[in-house]
Design a protein around this motif. Structure first.
Motif, PDB file in Angstrom:
ATOM      1  N   GLN A 496       0.827  -1.211   0.000  1.00 50.88           N
ATOM      2  CA  GLN A 496       0.000   0.000   0.000  1.00 50.88           C
ATOM      3  C   GLN A 496       0.856   1.255   0.000  1.00 50.88           C
ATOM      4  O   GLN A 496       0.490   2.271  -0.603  1.00 50.88           O
ATOM      5  CB  GLN A 496      -0.935  -0.014   1.211  1.00 50.88           C
ATOM      6  CG  GLN A 496      -1.995  -1.102   1.148  1.00 50.88           C
ATOM      7  CD  GLN A 496      -2.914  -1.090   2.359  1.00 50.88           C
ATOM      8  OE1 GLN A 496      -3.051  -0.077   3.046  1.00 50.88           O
ATOM      9  NE2 GLN A 496      -3.539  -2.226   2.631  1.00 50.88           N
ATOM     10  N   ASP A 497       2.025   1.189   0.658  1.00 45.62           N
ATOM     11  CA  ASP A 497       2.933   2.334   0.632  1.00 45.62           C
ATOM     12  C   ASP A 497       3.461   2.588  -0.777  1.00 45.62           C
ATOM     13  O   ASP A 497       3.606   3.744  -1.199  1.00 45.62           O
ATOM     14  CB  ASP A 497       4.111   2.094   1.577  1.00 45.62           C
ATOM     15  CG  ASP A 497       3.716   2.118   3.042  1.00 45.62           C
ATOM     16  OD1 ASP A 497       2.580   2.529   3.350  1.00 45.62           O
ATOM     17  OD2 ASP A 497       4.549   1.730   3.880  1.00 45.62           O
ATOM     18  N   VAL A 498       3.783   1.517  -1.498  1.00 50.02           N
ATOM     19  CA  VAL A 498       4.272   1.652  -2.870  1.00 50.02           C
ATOM     20  C   VAL A 498       3.176   2.219  -3.774  1.00 50.02           C
ATOM     21  O   VAL A 498       3.425   3.099  -4.614  1.00 50.02           O
ATOM     22  CB  VAL A 498       4.784   0.303  -3.397  1.00 50.02           C
ATOM     23  CG1 VAL A 498       5.136   0.387  -4.893  1.00 50.02           C
ATOM     24  CG2 VAL A 498       6.005  -0.158  -2.594  1.00 50.02           C
ATOM     25  N   ILE A 499       1.971   1.723  -3.601  1.00 54.28           N
ATOM     26  CA  ILE A 499       0.845   2.259  -4.381  1.00 54.28           C
ATOM     27  C   ILE A 499       0.584   3.719  -4.007  1.00 54.28           C
ATOM     28  O   ILE A 499       0.266   4.556  -4.869  1.00 54.28           O
ATOM     29  CB  ILE A 499      -0.421   1.401  -4.152  1.00 54.28           C
ATOM     30  CG1 ILE A 499      -0.206  -0.006  -4.732  1.00 54.28           C
ATOM     31  CG2 ILE A 499      -1.633   2.058  -4.775  1.00 54.28           C
ATOM     32  CD1 ILE A 499       0.046  -0.029  -6.226  1.00 54.28           C
ATOM     33  N   ALA A 500       0.736   4.044  -2.712  1.00 57.79           N
ATOM     34  CA  ALA A 500       0.541   5.431  -2.282  1.00 57.79           C
ATOM     35  C   ALA A 500       1.579   6.346  -2.919  1.00 57.79           C
ATOM     36  O   ALA A 500       1.283   7.502  -3.250  1.00 57.79           O
ATOM     37  CB  ALA A 500       0.609   5.521  -0.754  1.00 57.79           C
TER      38      ALA A 500
END
Length: 663
Positions: A496-500
């Motif tokens: 989710q951090d990478v997508i964020a």
């Protein structure tokens, strides 16, 4: 007209590292490494500069590589290791110059020279198989080349290979002392355990070193620190066999020993800290327990290699010491006292990747890099922050090169955790124009992208891409809770951090083309690339490097798989197989639609190439768009210290793949 950086420019760049100040503080010796373009190999030699940088001279010459210089305490000689005779051996060269003299002829080589206080002896490490001695001479070959018949390799220990050295061949690192005048060698350790040299006591009667001397190092996963009395080789263990401790250094007054380490509270995600051992009371305590910062340099880069971190370096008053820390995207220098007070001495947005101090004046020579500066040496007053640049090794080359700066960004993940990173604009950037963008994910995962030079990023920016690189949870540099948050949740909040990061780039960077996104990464970054393309189709192209695709097979084939999988993913091959499969990208391979380039070294024992083979076959079986590039003889360190020709090939494969699929 300036141009951008190319992959092949790696051949033109020079690396300076491992500075060492002379005892009188007037000169500094350091290592300069270049690539021989004809031989496609590295050449390292010693250079000397006066403390003001007015005269920089090459000090060693010839074939082979010279490394790890160390001044004798009396200032008369420099000891160093060199491969000029074949295997690495220890040599001496006068501080006045002249020819170097070989002082060890160990059967399997010698490394890491550490002077005794009286300058008469050198502590060192050597590799030995059972029944071999450091004093053994080179054996005559009984078989002619090609006549030796193959022999089976009998394996009885679970640790029988290493990504750094390949198959271990029953060899272990042992300690010895060589007398400088005579060349006589005294072997200090033996057996089937590895030992790492630390330091001499102030009186020269003892040494301190680190080792795992437990009953079964296959499963203990610890490193203890020992004091050895040289009179009788008696050992005193000063750490509690609860974690990883190393880099021991005696205080000048002989009352204390500093250590760097931790007690594995969070397994491989635990912050390293500074510890102090008091010899009189025989007590050990942590000095940085209240400092939520990792001690040491753990910044990710692809330029410098074989960097020496000396641990906590004492000042001559024995009241304090200096050490490196990894914090908030920078590698900084802190000063600590024996009472536990800690102060930042160098805390700029840069990467300090090497340091040597004058223990009397609190002046230092530091090796420093930033995103537009591969690295040079600087004289730094650690009290005032005043600095003077001593070397300018790449300035002539950069007269014709334009590098992309790295602009810091921060954004919130869906659950509110703040994530830090950087963005590089492409070469020739024009306002109002949109550019294809590549998301980079680092390996580890317990490492950190930093304010340092990254050749791959500069090459991609030069090719016209926006480059976004961030430190998702699991990264060092943002406290213990942040680095531990990935364990047991690979592909969860870290994803989710990478997508964020991708969302942030699309929403807030007006020059990012939302329809032309790519993603790439190596090791854990390769895992995340595989995970991303099996969970979203928003990336038009991807490159996975030295990746993990299947935790079930990784458990048994990686040199660290049998414990890393349990510590990090939370599964094993006996009772938690479903956990390993749940977090394996290959379990979701049917969902991959993104064109995927797979890059892998054939001698990678950390993430073995079968991880890439499985992924490639699974994709090809479904007639998905993919290509597999294998790099012969390359291990997990290909991008950082591998064969230069293969490093260039790797970079160009990445560039060409993105050029093919991103508009």
């Amino acid at each position: 007209m300036k141009r951008g950086m190319r992959a092949e420019d790696l051949y033109k760049l020079k690396s300076v590292k491992n500075p060492q100040l002379s005892p009188d503080g007037k000169n500094v010796v350091f290592v300069q490494t270049v690539i021989n373009e004809d031989k496609h190999d590295y050449e390292s030699h010693l250079f000397i500069s006066d403390i003001d940088g007015k005269q920089v001279r090459q000090w060693t010459f010839g074939d082979g590589s010279d490394n790890t210089p160390a001044w004798s305490p009396d200032g008369r000689f420099i000891a160093f290791t060199s491969t000029r005779s074949g295997k690495s051996q220890i040599y001496l060269i006068s501080a006045e110059g002249g020819e170097a003299r070989q002082i060890t002829s160990c059967l399997n080589g010698a490394k890491n020279p550490i002077w005794s206080p009286d300058s008469s002896k050198i502590l060192f490490e050597g590799s030995l198989a059972p029944n071999e001695k450091l004093t053994d001479k080179k054996r005559d070959k009984k078989e002619k080349n090609g006549d030796k018949l193959p022999e089976p390799m009998v394996v009885e220990r679970i640790r029988y290979k290493s990504d750094a050295t390949g198959f271990l061949d029953d060899k272990n690192q042992h300690l010895g002392i060589v007398t400088v005048e005579t060349g006589e060698v005294l072997q200090l350790t033996d057996g089937d355990r590895d030992h790492a040299a630390g330091a001499w006591s102030a009186d020269g009667q003892s040494i301190v070193f680190s080792a795992d001397l437990g009953e079964d190092p296959d499963f203990s996963h610890i490193s203890d620190v020992y004091i050895m009395s040289l009179a009788d080789k008696q050992l005193t263990k000063i750490t509690p066999s609860t974690g990883f401790f190393g880099s021991p250094n005696y205080s000048p007054d002989g009352k204390y020993i500093t250590l760097i380490g931790h007690e594995k509270e969070y397994k491989s995600a635990t912050l390293s800290r500074v510890w102090l051992y008091e010899l009189e009371s025989q007590s050990l305590h942590c000095l940085t327990a209240d400092l939520d910062i990792h001690v040491g340099d753990i910044a990710i880069g692809d330029f410098h290699s074989a960097i020496v971190d000396q641990g906590a370096v004492w000042t001559n008053d024995s009241k304090g010491f200096y050490f490196l820390v990894t914090d908030q995207g920078r590698t900084a220098v802190y000063y600590g006292t024996i009472e536990g007070e800690m102060y930042p001495a160098m805390n700029d947005n840069e990467h300090v990747y090497g340091m040597t101090i004058n223990p009397d004046t609190h002046e230092a020579v530091a090796a420093i890099s930033n995103p537009t500066h591969p690295g040079d040496l600087f004289k730094v007053n650690l009290s005032t922050g005043e600095r003077t640049q001593l070397t300018y090794v790449n300035d002539d080359f950069f007269k014709d090169i334009e590098l992309s700066s790295a602009e810091p960004i921060t954004f919130d993940a869906p659950d509110g955790w703040e994530v830090h990173g950087w963005v590089m604009k492409p070469f020739g950037f024009e306002e109002g124009k949109k550019y294809p963008t590549i998301i980079e994910v680092h390996g580890g995962p317990h490492a950190m992208y930093a304010n340092t030079y990254f050749h791959e990023f500069q090459m991609l920016a030069s090719a016209g891409y926006v480059v976004v690189f961030t430190n998702p949870r699991g990264s060092h540099g943002y406290g213990q809770a942040f680095v531990d948050a990935v364990r047991g949740d690979y592909g969860g909040k870290d994803y989710q951090d990478v997508i964020a990061a991708t969302d942030y780039a699309v929403e807030y960077l007006e020059y990012v083309d939302a329809d032309n996104l790519g993603i790439t990464g190596g090791s854990y970054g390769g895992f995340m690339t595989n995970w991303a393309v099996s969970h979203t189709n928003r990336y038009k192209a991807a490159v996975t490097q030295r990746s993990i695709s299947n935790w079930l097979s990784f458990y048994g084939v990686s040199d660290i798989g049998y414990y890393f999988s349990e510590w990090e993913v939370g599964g094993d091959l006996i009772e938690e197989t479903e956990k390993l499969w749940k977090h394996s990208p290959i379990a979701y391979v049917s969902k991959v639609e993104t064109p995927l380039l797979i890059l892998h070294g054939e001698k990678d024992y950390r993430c073995p190439i079968e991880q890439a083979e499985q992924l490639f076959v699974a994709l090809k079986k479904q007639k998905k768009e993919t290509k597999f590039v294998r790099f012969p003889e390359a291990n997990h360190e290909l991008s950082r210290s591998g064969n230069p020709k293969l490093r260039i090939e790797r970079l160009n494969h990445i560039k060409v793949w993105f050029e093919e699929y991103l508009d």
